[in-house]
Structures are given as C-alpha cells and as structure tokens.
Design a protein around this motif. Structure first.
Motif, short mmCIF file in Angstrom:
data_model
loop_
_atom_site.label_atom_id
_atom_site.label_comp_id
_atom_site.label_asym_id
_atom_site.label_seq_id
_atom_site.Cartn_x
_atom_site.Cartn_y
_atom_site.Cartn_z
N GLU A 26 0.84 -1.19 0.00
CA GLU A 26 0.00 0.00 0.00
C GLU A 26 0.88 1.24 0.00
O GLU A 26 1.89 1.30 0.69
CB GLU A 26 -0.88 -0.01 1.26
N ASN A 27 0.49 2.22 -0.82
CA ASN A 27 1.17 3.51 -0.87
C ASN A 27 2.67 3.40 -1.07
O ASN A 27 3.46 4.04 -0.38
CB ASN A 27 0.88 4.33 0.40
N GLY A 28 3.08 2.54 -2.01
CA GLY A 28 4.50 2.41 -2.34
C GLY A 28 5.34 1.70 -1.30
O GLY A 28 6.56 1.82 -1.29
N LYS A 29 4.68 0.93 -0.43
CA LYS A 29 5.42 0.18 0.59
C LYS A 29 4.92 -1.27 0.60
O LYS A 29 3.74 -1.53 0.43
CB LYS A 29 5.24 0.80 1.96
N LEU A 30 5.85 -2.19 0.84
CA LEU A 30 5.51 -3.60 1.00
C LEU A 30 5.58 -3.92 2.48
O LEU A 30 6.61 -3.69 3.13
CB LEU A 30 6.49 -4.50 0.24
N LYS A 31 4.48 -4.43 3.02
CA LYS A 31 4.43 -4.81 4.43
C LYS A 31 4.73 -6.30 4.54
O LYS A 31 4.16 -7.11 3.80
CB LYS A 31 3.05 -4.51 5.01
N CYS A 32 5.65 -6.65 5.45
CA CYS A 32 6.05 -8.04 5.62
C CYS A 32 5.95 -8.47 7.07
O CYS A 32 6.25 -7.68 7.98
CB CYS A 32 7.51 -8.23 5.19
N SER A 33 5.57 -9.72 7.28
CA SER A 33 5.65 -10.33 8.60
C SER A 33 7.09 -10.76 8.83
O SER A 33 7.72 -11.32 7.94
CB SER A 33 4.76 -11.57 8.70
N VAL A 34 7.60 -10.48 10.02
CA VAL A 34 8.94 -10.92 10.39
C VAL A 34 8.83 -12.38 10.85
O VAL A 34 8.00 -12.71 11.70
CB VAL A 34 9.54 -10.03 11.51
N MET A 35 9.67 -13.22 10.27
CA MET A 35 9.62 -14.65 10.55
C MET A 35 10.85 -15.06 11.36
O MET A 35 11.82 -14.32 11.47
CB MET A 35 9.60 -15.44 9.24
N GLU A 36 10.78 -16.26 11.92
CA GLU A 36 11.95 -16.90 12.51
C GLU A 36 11.89 -18.36 12.09
O GLU A 36 10.83 -18.87 11.74
CB GLU A 36 11.98 -16.74 14.04
N LEU A 37 13.04 -19.02 12.10
CA LEU A 37 13.06 -20.42 11.68
C LEU A 37 12.59 -21.32 12.81
O LEU A 37 13.01 -21.17 13.95
CB LEU A 37 14.46 -20.82 11.24
N GLY A 38 11.71 -22.24 12.46
CA GLY A 38 11.19 -23.19 13.43
C GLY A 38 12.21 -24.27 13.75
O GLY A 38 13.38 -24.19 13.36
N ALA A 39 11.76 -25.28 14.43
CA ALA A 39 12.63 -26.39 14.87
C ALA A 39 13.32 -27.06 13.69
O ALA A 39 12.73 -27.20 12.62
CB ALA A 39 11.81 -27.40 15.64
N PRO A 40 14.59 -27.46 13.88
CA PRO A 40 15.30 -28.15 12.80
C PRO A 40 14.61 -29.46 12.43
O PRO A 40 14.32 -30.26 13.28
CB PRO A 40 16.69 -28.43 13.40
N SER A 41 14.32 -29.60 11.14
CA SER A 41 13.71 -30.81 10.61
C SER A 41 13.77 -30.69 9.10
O SER A 41 12.82 -30.25 8.47
CB SER A 41 12.26 -30.93 11.08
N GLY A 42 14.92 -30.99 8.52
CA GLY A 42 15.10 -30.80 7.09
C GLY A 42 15.25 -29.32 6.80
O GLY A 42 16.00 -28.62 7.45
N ARG A 43 14.47 -28.82 5.84
CA ARG A 43 14.47 -27.40 5.50
C ARG A 43 13.56 -26.70 6.49
O ARG A 43 12.35 -26.83 6.43
CB ARG A 43 13.98 -27.23 4.06
N ARG A 44 14.13 -25.96 7.42
CA ARG A 44 13.40 -25.40 8.55
C ARG A 44 12.28 -24.47 8.09
O ARG A 44 12.46 -23.60 7.25
CB ARG A 44 14.36 -24.67 9.47
N SER A 45 11.10 -24.66 8.67
CA SER A 45 9.93 -23.88 8.30
C SER A 45 9.93 -22.53 9.00
O SER A 45 10.27 -22.42 10.17
CB SER A 45 8.65 -24.63 8.67
N PRO A 46 9.52 -21.48 8.26
CA PRO A 46 9.43 -20.16 8.88
C PRO A 46 8.19 -20.07 9.77
O PRO A 46 7.14 -20.62 9.45
CB PRO A 46 9.32 -19.22 7.69
#
Length: 172
Positions: free
Chosen positions: A74-94
């Motif tokens: 909106e209005n020339g800006k991209l809003k993003c959720s800040v993620m963190e990596l979950g528990a190790p299990s292959g390719r860690r899920s955000p």
C-alpha cells in the motif's frame, strides 16, 4: 530493452530460487532503478538458488532481506511479517513472530514457485505421483505408452544439465 521501462527506483523481488536471482539482477540493470531488494521467508542458507546465482546477485548489489513474508502492499510500501526459523527438521519452516516491517516498493515482482502445467498429462491419462509429477520408468516414459516426461516436469525445478540428461535417456 530496459531503457523503455519505468518501474521506479525501489524494486522488490519475492523468492529465493534461480528465477528470483535472475529477475533481481535484471531489475538492477534497468535505468532509474536504485535499490533491488530480494525478500525471502527463510535465510540465505535455505534458498533453493544455486550458489553461483546467489553470488552473482550479491556481486550485482542486490540487497537480501531474510526471514520476511509479504502480507500486503500500500502507498509504495511492502508490508512483511517478520519470521523466525522453526525447529530443525530438514528445510526449517518459517514461523511468524507477530511483528511486521515495511519496505519501499515502487514495483513488486513475484518470482516464486516454479511449476509446470500438468493439464496435458491429465488429458492423456498419465498417472501422477504425490508431488504432482508424472510417474516415469527408467527410460522417462510415463504410464501412457509413447508419452515421456523429462526435466522440470519430471523432477521439479532443476538445472538445464539435468533436463538434457533426462532427454538423452528418453531419446535412447
């Protein structure tokens, strides 16, 4: 011809694969573009892009923003959720942290999810495997005689070399 394009000075590319790297590098070369930011929901370590593609994008000045998931623009800006990596299990899920950040974005380019059109396989009655890819034998032939699947349609996103190898097997 990038000279005819006006995509603004702030370009955001969404994705972490080879296509995203190519798009970001191409955007960097368009006159008037000052900042190219690549947004990915995991870290660089988990990007599916080839190491060479990643290095070329870094050398070209693409800014990498990790652990972010777009939620709106909106209005020339991209809003993003800040993620963190979950528990190790292959390719860690955000995992969403509940925080958000905004980035300038005159143009947003989605370069995510390399997929194939499977409608032809469906029309021909080819049996599909769990990941939506055709079932093939050692010669790349599907469950329908005379119908072969090679490259990305058989493997998912892969390299040209792998597609050529599949094609050689099918041709033999």
């Amino acid at each position: 011809n990038g000279a005819a394009m006006n995509i603004g000075k702030d370009v955001v590319v969404l994705g972490g694969g080879n296509t995203a790297m190519d798009v970001a590098r191409a955007a960097k070369r368009i006159p008037g573009v000052e900042n190219v930011r690549l947004i990915y929901r995991r870290t660089k370590r988990y990007m599916p892009a080839d190491e060479e593609e990643l290095q070329l994008a870094i050398e070209d000045g693409v800014e990498f923003l990790e652990l972010l998931a777009p939620v709106g623009a909106e209005n020339g800006k991209l809003k993003c959720s800040v993620m963190e990596l979950g528990a190790p299990s292959g390719r860690r899920s955000p995992v969403d942290t509940g925080r958000t950040e905004e980035y300038p974005a005159d143009t947003i380019i989605a370069a995510i999810g390399e997929t194939i059109d499977t409608s032809l396989y469906a029309e021909l009655g080819v049996e599909m495997a769990a990941k939506g890819r055709p079932v093939v034998d050692a010669n790349m032939m599907t469950t329908e005689a005379g119908v072969y699947a090679v490259g990305d349609s058989r493997r998912g996103p892969a390299t040209v070399v792998e597609a050529i190898a599949d094609s050689a097997k099918a041709a033999a």
